[in-house]
Write a protein that holds these residues in place. Structure first.
Motif, short mmCIF file in Angstrom:
data_model
loop_
_atom_site.label_atom_id
_atom_site.label_comp_id
_atom_site.label_asym_id
_atom_site.label_seq_id
_atom_site.Cartn_x
_atom_site.Cartn_y
_atom_site.Cartn_z
N ILE A 117 42.64 -19.94 0.26
CA ILE A 117 42.06 -20.89 -0.61
C ILE A 117 40.54 -21.09 0.29
CG2 ILE A 117 41.90 -23.29 -1.37
CD1 ILE A 117 43.95 -21.62 -3.02
N GLN A 118 40.50 -21.16 1.44
CA GLN A 118 39.31 -21.18 2.19
C GLN A 118 38.35 -20.22 1.76
OE1 GLN A 118 38.02 -24.36 3.68
NE2 GLN A 118 36.29 -23.06 3.22
N GLU A 119 38.76 -19.02 1.75
CA GLU A 119 37.93 -17.68 1.49
C GLU A 119 37.35 -17.78 -0.18
OE1 GLU A 119 38.06 -12.81 1.39
OE2 GLU A 119 39.94 -14.12 0.89
N ALA A 120 38.27 -18.21 -0.98
CA ALA A 120 37.80 -18.56 -2.47
C ALA A 120 36.80 -19.51 -2.38
CB ALA A 120 38.97 -19.00 -3.29
N ILE A 121 36.91 -20.61 -1.70
CA ILE A 121 35.75 -21.69 -1.71
C ILE A 121 34.60 -21.14 -1.04
CG2 ILE A 121 35.10 -23.73 -0.47
CD1 ILE A 121 38.23 -24.56 -0.85
N ASP A 122 34.64 -20.29 0.05
CA ASP A 122 33.52 -19.68 0.63
C ASP A 122 32.64 -18.81 -0.19
OD1 ASP A 122 34.14 -21.11 2.73
OD2 ASP A 122 35.16 -19.67 3.99
N GLY A 158 29.34 -16.24 -15.33
CA GLY A 158 30.46 -15.88 -15.19
C GLY A 158 31.51 -16.52 -14.23
N VAL A 159 32.83 -16.43 -14.04
CA VAL A 159 33.64 -16.91 -13.10
C VAL A 159 34.26 -15.83 -12.38
CG1 VAL A 159 35.85 -18.29 -13.16
CG2 VAL A 159 34.14 -18.70 -14.82
N TYR A 160 34.50 -16.28 -10.99
CA TYR A 160 35.32 -15.57 -10.12
C TYR A 160 36.62 -16.08 -10.23
CZ TYR A 160 37.48 -14.03 -5.60
OH TYR A 160 37.88 -13.53 -4.81
N ILE A 161 37.62 -15.05 -10.69
CA ILE A 161 38.94 -15.71 -10.80
C ILE A 161 39.74 -14.90 -9.79
CG2 ILE A 161 39.51 -13.96 -12.74
CD1 ILE A 161 41.14 -16.34 -13.94
N THR A 162 40.67 -15.39 -8.90
CA THR A 162 41.31 -14.77 -7.77
C THR A 162 42.78 -15.09 -7.68
OG1 THR A 162 41.16 -14.47 -5.29
CG2 THR A 162 40.59 -16.68 -6.22
N HIS A 163 43.48 -14.09 -7.47
CA HIS A 163 44.89 -14.09 -6.78
C HIS A 163 44.38 -14.08 -5.25
CE1 HIS A 163 49.21 -12.71 -6.22
NE2 HIS A 163 48.78 -13.12 -5.04
N VAL A 164 44.61 -15.24 -4.62
CA VAL A 164 43.85 -15.52 -3.38
C VAL A 164 44.43 -14.42 -2.28
CG1 VAL A 164 43.19 -17.83 -3.66
CG2 VAL A 164 45.29 -17.37 -2.75
N ARG A 165 43.95 -14.14 -1.20
CA ARG A 165 44.54 -12.99 -0.17
C ARG A 165 45.80 -13.54 0.20
NH1 ARG A 165 41.09 -9.10 1.44
NH2 ARG A 165 39.27 -10.30 0.84
N SER A 166 46.17 -14.82 0.46
CA SER A 166 47.44 -15.00 0.74
C SER A 166 48.07 -16.20 -0.03
CB SER A 166 47.70 -15.44 2.23
OG SER A 166 49.00 -15.95 2.42
N LEU A 177 48.40 -20.85 -9.08
CA LEU A 177 48.48 -21.62 -7.69
C LEU A 177 50.11 -21.91 -6.93
CD1 LEU A 177 46.75 -23.26 -5.49
CD2 LEU A 177 46.86 -25.25 -6.92
N LYS A 178 50.27 -21.53 -5.96
CA LYS A 178 51.62 -21.67 -5.61
C LYS A 178 51.56 -21.64 -4.07
CE LYS A 178 52.95 -17.58 -7.27
NZ LYS A 178 52.12 -17.03 -7.25
N ALA A 179 52.70 -22.11 -3.32
CA ALA A 179 53.04 -21.99 -1.87
C ALA A 179 54.32 -21.06 -1.83
CB ALA A 179 53.21 -22.89 -1.14
N ALA A 180 54.22 -19.76 -1.52
CA ALA A 180 54.98 -18.96 -1.37
C ALA A 180 56.14 -19.09 -0.01
CB ALA A 180 54.64 -17.52 -1.77
N GLY A 181 57.48 -18.89 -0.01
CA GLY A 181 58.31 -18.87 0.87
C GLY A 181 58.41 -20.53 1.40
N MET A 207 42.10 -29.73 -0.30
CA MET A 207 41.19 -28.85 -0.26
C MET A 207 40.48 -28.53 -1.42
SD MET A 207 42.77 -25.43 2.12
CE MET A 207 41.24 -24.87 2.18
N ILE A 208 40.89 -28.22 -2.63
CA ILE A 208 40.40 -27.93 -3.77
C ILE A 208 39.46 -29.33 -4.29
CG2 ILE A 208 40.50 -27.41 -6.30
CD1 ILE A 208 42.83 -25.63 -5.29
N THR A 209 40.22 -30.49 -4.16
CA THR A 209 39.86 -31.83 -4.50
C THR A 209 38.38 -32.04 -3.72
OG1 THR A 209 41.75 -32.81 -5.16
CG2 THR A 209 40.00 -34.22 -4.85
N ARG A 210 38.56 -31.78 -2.50
CA ARG A 210 37.33 -32.03 -1.71
C ARG A 210 36.21 -31.03 -2.00
NH1 ARG A 210 39.41 -33.32 4.64
NH2 ARG A 210 40.09 -35.31 4.17
N ALA A 211 36.47 -29.54 -2.23
CA ALA A 211 35.47 -28.72 -2.81
C ALA A 211 34.70 -29.12 -3.81
CB ALA A 211 36.31 -27.27 -2.90
N ARG A 212 35.61 -29.80 -4.83
CA ARG A 212 34.84 -30.20 -6.21
C ARG A 212 34.07 -31.40 -5.78
NH1 ARG A 212 36.43 -28.57 -10.81
NH2 ARG A 212 35.83 -30.56 -11.66
#
Length: 483
Positions: free
Chosen positions: A238-243, A221-229, A257-261, A274-279
């Protein structure tokens, strides 16, 4: 190829969902299957019951919406009209909440969202949905136009184990959640979906989510997330999701995926890196997005998540002492939650999901103007609306940079989703205004970002709406134009 061709689509530009260049071709359909795809003119018309001349047009796979909120709309109207007319043929649901399973501490309440009269028959069924599949089977029996699937809502899972209480789950509570997760995977869940800015999801810590994800990892399965912030702590989110992905050895998908504010818009290049490096380091992490510069969630999100502790949000807001604490936290955010009014100012907070007679006049009006009309500050205006409505109050927030959208779309690992339910204007009018993503997500990508701005090519856009989504979901007979 089957001898019987029900529909032959001739002479189209075939965009097959792989991202490969288009070619002129014919597509033969037999029953509910693609029978053959060949170069133009290579399938005889004589064996076809119906021939469609698609010269000058494109034929592509049906779109798969990996972040659909059509749970309640499908219970009202199985046609899913605003999605079907965009080309969406598969709805994948489950962000934070699913109406099943109803076990242990989970009350399994269906949200009203302005459709109480439509949901009464369903409310009688919900207590019997003790397995995840019972809800899916009920929709199938009701009759729905799109294919449907779902993740298990992480908030539902948390309620099963710990209700609306804050704090870490103990060993027994965690064991209950792990058992429920394993059963849901047996029933066809694609994984688990936590939306970590909303209670009770926000009450779950990283270690708890990791333990849940170890269950789905063993099932593919897949962990799919609205990240904590998605705002001031976006990088940390994003780092928490990677961890979690690395610790649980599980694939990860980041919702919308977005940056809010405005103060956070410049973080998108860092997030992409970050995502590219994690991949590159070996983690299977991807994302999706909707193509609008404004987000949408509940008006409750202008207040801290702890205000909903114990499921007593409205009671807490009525209590003078607790309301005072909530107001102080909302006006002077502590930095450990996502204060939506602070991110886009009260001028950028637009409540639309208002149903009570005294509130309808405020639909689509900035919270600052509502406060002015009421003669109070923005917090008290929001509190009065929430207490009057006693529901989350759907709200549009002006939080996103238009300039970041094409940059995000261009990432190979990013896909397209709506973050919306399927509506029909004939009955949704009573619901009031809604986010345009419910009606326009896919046409906006194809029209604005492919045809007009040429930010991405047509073939890549279609891939991000079909083949890439099917791959993320491990659906091997969907998403491509293939026999």
């Amino acid at each position: 190829m089957s001898n019987q061709i029900d529909v032959l689509i001739k002479g189209a530009k075939v965009v097959d969902g792989t991202g490969n260049p288009w070619f002129y071709g014919d597509v033969a359909i037999s029953g509910d299957r693609i029978a053959d795809v060949r170069p133009k003119g290579q399938i005889a018309e004589s064996g076809a019951a119906r021939v469609v001349d698609a010269g000058g047009m494109v034929v592509c796979p049906g779109f798969i919406d990996i972040q659909s909120h059509s749970i309640v709309p499908l219970m009202v109207d199985g046609r899913c009209l605003s999605k079907i007319t965009q080309g969406v043929t598969t709805e994948i649901m489950g962000e934070a909440w699913t109406p099943a399973p109803v076990i242990s501490r989970n009350e399994g309440e269906l949200p009203d969202r302005g459709f109480a009269e439509h949901l009464e028959p369903w409310k009688e069924q919900v207590p019997g949905w003790t397995r995840f599949r019972h809800w899916l089977e009920a929709m199938e029996d009701f009759g729905v136009s799109p294919n449907v699937g779902s993740y298990l809502g992480g908030g539902t899972l948390r309620r099963i184990g710990k209700g609306m209480d804050m704090g870490p789950a103990n060993a027994d509570e965690l064991a209950t959640m792990r058992r429920a997760m394993a059963e849901a995977m047996e029933d066809g869940a694609f994984g688990v979906s936590f939306a970590l800015i909303y209670p009770p999801d926000s009450f779950a810590d990283t270690s708890e989510i990791t333990e849940i994800c170890k269950v789905i990892s063993g099932c593919g399965g897949v962990y799919i997330t609205h990240v904590r912030s998605e705002a001031d702590q976006l990088i940390e989110g994003i780092q928490e999701a990677i961890d979690i992905g690395n610790a649980a050895d599980v694939a990860v998908e980041v919702y919308h995926l977005k940056a809010a504010g405005q103060r956070n818009w410049g973080k998108i290049p860092d997030v992409i890196e970050m995502i590219t490096r994690a991949r590159e380091a070996g983690l299977d992490i991807t994302a999706d997005m909707y193509p609008y510069p404004y987000s949408g969630t509940g008006l409750m999100s202008v207040m801290p998540p702890w205000a909903a502790e114990g499921g007593r949000f409205f009671d807490n807001l009525r209590d003078p002492e607790t309301r005072k604490k909530i107001k102080e936290a909302s006006l002077e955010p502590s930095g450990d939650w996502e204060p939506m009014a602070d991110l886009c100012t009260p001028e950028g907070v637009i409540p639309v999901g208002l149903y009570q007679d005294e509130n309808v006049k405020y639909r689509g009006m900035p919270l600052s103007k509502i406060a002015e009309d009421k003669g109070v500050d923005w917090f008290d205006a929001a509190a009065e609306l929430l207490l009057s409505e006693e529901q989350r109050v759907g709200t549009i927030y002006m939080t996103i940079s238009e300039d970041n959208i094409p940059i995000q779309l261009q990432q190979s690992w990013n896909k397209v989703s709506t973050d919306a339910g399927g509506l029909d204007p004939a009955w949704a009018e009573a619901k009031g205004p809604t986010h345009p993503r419910a009606y326009g997500t896919y046409p906006r990508v194809l029209g604005k970002y492919v045809r007009e701005e040429k930010a991405i090519e047509l073939e890549d856009a279609v891939r991000k709406m079909s083949g890439a989504v099917a791959d993320r979901l491990d659906l091997r007979d969907r998403g491509l134009l293939r026999a």
